[in-house]
Scaffold this motif. Sequence first.
Motif, PDB file in Angstrom:
ATOM      1  N   HIS A 194      -9.404  -9.114   4.564  1.00 28.07           N
ATOM      2  CA  HIS A 194      -9.682 -10.502   4.352  1.00 28.07           C
ATOM      3  C   HIS A 194     -10.332 -10.955   2.989  1.00 28.07           C
ATOM      4  O   HIS A 194     -10.868 -11.991   3.132  1.00 28.07           O
ATOM      5  CB  HIS A 194     -10.674 -10.968   5.651  1.00 28.07           C
ATOM      6  CG  HIS A 194     -10.013 -10.962   7.010  1.00 28.07           C
ATOM      7  ND1 HIS A 194      -9.568 -10.060   7.841  1.00 28.07           N
ATOM      8  CD2 HIS A 194      -9.626 -12.326   7.595  1.00 28.07           C
ATOM      9  CE1 HIS A 194      -9.069 -10.759   8.875  1.00 28.07           C
ATOM     10  NE2 HIS A 194      -8.966 -11.690   8.709  1.00 28.07           N
ATOM     11  N   GLY A 195      -9.954 -10.185   2.341  1.00 27.36           N
ATOM     12  CA  GLY A 195     -10.542 -10.665   0.928  1.00 27.36           C
ATOM     13  C   GLY A 195     -11.761 -10.108   0.302  1.00 27.36           C
ATOM     14  O   GLY A 195     -12.168 -10.834  -0.537  1.00 27.36           O
ATOM     15  N   ALA A 196     -12.499  -9.363   0.869  1.00 28.85           N
ATOM     16  CA  ALA A 196     -13.707  -8.827   0.530  1.00 28.85           C
ATOM     17  C   ALA A 196     -13.543  -8.334  -0.991  1.00 28.85           C
ATOM     18  O   ALA A 196     -12.713  -7.500  -1.105  1.00 28.85           O
ATOM     19  CB  ALA A 196     -14.471  -7.904   1.306  1.00 28.85           C
ATOM     20  N   ASP A 197     -14.319  -8.486  -1.824  1.00 32.10           N
ATOM     21  CA  ASP A 197     -14.268  -7.810  -3.343  1.00 32.10           C
ATOM     22  C   ASP A 197     -14.456  -6.356  -3.125  1.00 32.10           C
ATOM     23  O   ASP A 197     -15.642  -5.797  -2.841  1.00 32.10           O
ATOM     24  CB  ASP A 197     -15.495  -8.675  -4.236  1.00 32.10           C
ATOM     25  CG  ASP A 197     -15.290  -8.066  -5.684  1.00 32.10           C
ATOM     26  OD1 ASP A 197     -14.326  -7.297  -5.991  1.00 32.10           O
ATOM     27  OD2 ASP A 197     -16.101  -8.585  -6.478  1.00 32.10           O
ATOM     28  N   ALA A 275       1.987  -4.756  -7.691  1.00 29.96           N
ATOM     29  CA  ALA A 275       2.565  -6.217  -7.205  1.00 29.96           C
ATOM     30  C   ALA A 275       1.883  -6.591  -5.881  1.00 29.96           C
ATOM     31  O   ALA A 275       1.614  -7.688  -5.767  1.00 29.96           O
ATOM     32  CB  ALA A 275       4.011  -5.897  -7.031  1.00 29.96           C
ATOM     33  N   ARG A 276       1.592  -5.737  -5.267  1.00 31.91           N
ATOM     34  CA  ARG A 276       0.755  -5.897  -4.006  1.00 31.91           C
ATOM     35  C   ARG A 276      -0.574  -6.615  -4.335  1.00 31.91           C
ATOM     36  O   ARG A 276      -1.158  -7.565  -3.676  1.00 31.91           O
ATOM     37  CB  ARG A 276       0.618  -4.600  -3.135  1.00 31.91           C
ATOM     38  CG  ARG A 276      -0.179  -4.883  -1.799  1.00 31.91           C
ATOM     39  CD  ARG A 276      -0.239  -3.854  -0.837  1.00 31.91           C
ATOM     40  NE  ARG A 276      -0.610  -2.689  -1.654  1.00 31.91           N
ATOM     41  CZ  ARG A 276      -0.766  -1.229  -0.661  1.00 31.91           C
ATOM     42  NH1 ARG A 276      -0.092  -1.179   0.448  1.00 31.91           N
ATOM     43  NH2 ARG A 276      -1.068  -0.176  -1.489  1.00 31.91           N
ATOM     44  N   LEU A 277      -1.276  -6.016  -5.242  1.00 32.14           N
ATOM     45  CA  LEU A 277      -2.667  -6.391  -5.655  1.00 32.14           C
ATOM     46  C   LEU A 277      -2.520  -7.810  -6.223  1.00 32.14           C
ATOM     47  O   LEU A 277      -3.323  -8.581  -5.847  1.00 32.14           O
ATOM     48  CB  LEU A 277      -3.197  -5.524  -6.516  1.00 32.14           C
ATOM     49  CG  LEU A 277      -3.526  -4.014  -6.288  1.00 32.14           C
ATOM     50  CD1 LEU A 277      -4.172  -3.410  -7.470  1.00 32.14           C
ATOM     51  CD2 LEU A 277      -4.934  -4.199  -5.145  1.00 32.14           C
ATOM     52  N   VAL A 278      -1.473  -8.095  -7.037  1.00 33.24           N
ATOM     53  CA  VAL A 278      -1.372  -9.292  -7.594  1.00 33.24           C
ATOM     54  C   VAL A 278      -1.171 -10.659  -6.384  1.00 33.24           C
ATOM     55  O   VAL A 278      -1.734 -11.594  -6.541  1.00 33.24           O
ATOM     56  CB  VAL A 278      -0.206  -9.633  -8.733  1.00 33.24           C
ATOM     57  CG1 VAL A 278       0.016 -10.879  -9.160  1.00 33.24           C
ATOM     58  CG2 VAL A 278      -0.688  -8.653  -9.924  1.00 33.24           C
ATOM     59  N   LEU A 283      -3.329 -14.840  -3.045  1.00 36.99           N
ATOM     60  CA  LEU A 283      -3.525 -15.564  -1.908  1.00 36.99           C
ATOM     61  C   LEU A 283      -4.963 -15.819  -1.470  1.00 36.99           C
ATOM     62  O   LEU A 283      -5.518 -16.975  -1.116  1.00 36.99           O
ATOM     63  CB  LEU A 283      -3.067 -14.644  -0.809  1.00 36.99           C
ATOM     64  CG  LEU A 283      -1.229 -14.662  -0.809  1.00 36.99           C
ATOM     65  CD1 LEU A 283      -0.970 -13.773   0.398  1.00 36.99           C
ATOM     66  CD2 LEU A 283      -0.933 -15.999  -0.399  1.00 36.99           C
ATOM     67  N   CYS A 284      -5.797 -14.876  -2.075  1.00 35.53           N
ATOM     68  CA  CYS A 284      -7.346 -14.971  -1.897  1.00 35.53           C
ATOM     69  C   CYS A 284      -7.674 -16.132  -2.857  1.00 35.53           C
ATOM     70  O   CYS A 284      -8.672 -16.944  -2.243  1.00 35.53           O
ATOM     71  CB  CYS A 284      -7.958 -13.709  -2.258  1.00 35.53           C
ATOM     72  SG  CYS A 284      -7.871 -12.455  -0.955  1.00 35.53           S
ATOM     73  N   GLN A 285      -7.379 -16.414  -3.839  1.00 35.22           N
ATOM     74  CA  GLN A 285      -7.887 -17.442  -4.727  1.00 35.22           C
ATOM     75  C   GLN A 285      -7.249 -18.949  -4.276  1.00 35.22           C
ATOM     76  O   GLN A 285      -8.008 -19.830  -4.540  1.00 35.22           O
ATOM     77  CB  GLN A 285      -6.915 -17.435  -6.304  1.00 35.22           C
ATOM     78  CG  GLN A 285      -7.682 -16.028  -7.010  1.00 35.22           C
ATOM     79  CD  GLN A 285      -7.015 -15.730  -8.380  1.00 35.22           C
ATOM     80  OE1 GLN A 285      -5.883 -16.664  -8.638  1.00 35.22           O
ATOM     81  NE2 GLN A 285      -7.383 -14.687  -8.956  1.00 35.22           N
ATOM     82  N   PRO A 289      -5.879 -15.811   2.573  1.00 37.62           N
ATOM     83  CA  PRO A 289      -5.624 -14.264   2.367  1.00 37.62           C
ATOM     84  C   PRO A 289      -4.917 -13.890   3.510  1.00 37.62           C
ATOM     85  O   PRO A 289      -4.376 -12.902   3.612  1.00 37.62           O
ATOM     86  CB  PRO A 289      -7.108 -13.949   2.626  1.00 37.62           C
ATOM     87  CG  PRO A 289      -7.996 -14.820   3.107  1.00 37.62           C
ATOM     88  CD  PRO A 289      -7.445 -16.219   2.695  1.00 37.62           C
ATOM     89  N   GLN A 290      -4.639 -14.700   4.797  1.00 40.39           N
ATOM     90  CA  GLN A 290      -3.947 -14.151   5.946  1.00 40.39           C
ATOM     91  C   GLN A 290      -2.725 -14.867   5.793  1.00 40.39           C
ATOM     92  O   GLN A 290      -1.832 -14.919   6.852  1.00 40.39           O
ATOM     93  CB  GLN A 290      -4.781 -14.540   6.806  1.00 40.39           C
ATOM     94  CG  GLN A 290      -6.042 -13.562   7.248  1.00 40.39           C
ATOM     95  CD  GLN A 290      -5.936 -12.278   6.820  1.00 40.39           C
ATOM     96  OE1 GLN A 290      -5.041 -11.656   7.839  1.00 40.39           O
ATOM     97  NE2 GLN A 290      -6.470 -11.734   5.855  1.00 40.39           N
ATOM     98  N   ALA A 291      -2.111 -15.519   4.898  1.00 36.48           N
ATOM     99  CA  ALA A 291      -0.717 -16.227   4.672  1.00 36.48           C
ATOM    100  C   ALA A 291       0.423 -15.387   4.464  1.00 36.48           C
ATOM    101  O   ALA A 291       1.663 -15.579   4.527  1.00 36.48           O
ATOM    102  CB  ALA A 291      -0.808 -17.417   3.651  1.00 36.48           C
ATOM    103  N   ILE A 292       0.094 -13.970   4.541  1.00 36.45           N
ATOM    104  CA  ILE A 292       1.319 -13.041   4.006  1.00 36.45           C
ATOM    105  C   ILE A 292       2.359 -13.183   4.971  1.00 36.45           C
ATOM    106  O   ILE A 292       3.341 -13.012   4.730  1.00 36.45           O
ATOM    107  CB  ILE A 292       0.741 -11.613   4.118  1.00 36.45           C
ATOM    108  CG1 ILE A 292      -0.018 -11.294   3.000  1.00 36.45           C
ATOM    109  CG2 ILE A 292       1.827 -10.618   3.832  1.00 36.45           C
ATOM    110  CD1 ILE A 292      -1.025 -10.208   2.808  1.00 36.45           C
TER     111      ILE A 292
END
Length: 309
Positions: A194-197, A275-278, A283-285, A289-292
């Motif tokens: 869920h986008g935790a740093d 690529a996955r990280l990018v 999406l997080c920016q 984050p859950q729109a995958i």
Amino acid sequence: MNLMDITKIFSLLQPEKEEEDTNTGEKQALNQAVYDNDASTLDQLLRQECYKRFINSRSGWGVPGTPLRLAASYGHLSCLQVLLAHGAEVDSLDVKAQTPLFTAVSHGHLDCVRVLLEAGACPGGSIYNNCSPVLTAARDGALAILQELLGHGAEANVKAKLPVWASNIASCSGPLYLAAVYGHLDCFRLLLLHGADPNYNCTDKDLLARVPRPRTLIDICLHHNCEPEYIQLLIDFGADIYLPSLPLDLTSKDDKSINLLLQARAVPRSLLSQARLVIRRALCQANHPQAIDQLDIPSVLISYLKHQL
């Protein structure tokens, strides 16, 4: 916390003059119905104006709170639903500035958490409370509750609200930190999804700048002897593997977690992993984050983006 915040808290928690001068029998009757989990009696009482006017009044021993808070603390779901149906304030505060949702999370009542969130409860709790439902769920390892909170928009990078002089503590008190040190791997993974740093517990740059040496999550996991799975997850979710300082001669140390880190430093990430990280960062920016699942790509790639492969 400044003087304005303190004044606001006290103004919120002060009983109304009308409540002070009114007989407490009606409030006691409401609380007793909730305590007995008697939803039928509670419903009948709230149909009468002389009782309904106290639906959001704080009373009781220990931590005075509203009937809704009492229902949330005992997990009396039917009473909680009756109170909400009669217009109970979903984010009412007790004397500790905790909402009914925070109380339900603290006591592990998943059904109450779901109903409160569906009724519009703020998933982050009260801005006037130092803690948050996410921090509590991460600490307790309440995976299903944490999923509900994050699914309703709770902040995965939330931090405890501490004064400036305690900033060296605040930088290592995020949900990921709590999930790691208490050994809740599933919660740790869910927070990352869920986008935790993955680098620090805190995304507040000003706060991090005040800490002489902010510790990374990899540092923390190594220090607390967390299982290698924690290190692997941080690596997979894009943690900066060169941030932790490893002064010891680790090449001869038989430690799976350290060897994972050293191997990651020696072997560049694959293009597929980068690529996955990018994509996940983008999406997080965009705060999605859950729109995958909405991406127009093959299902096998969606599974990869969700770390299911």
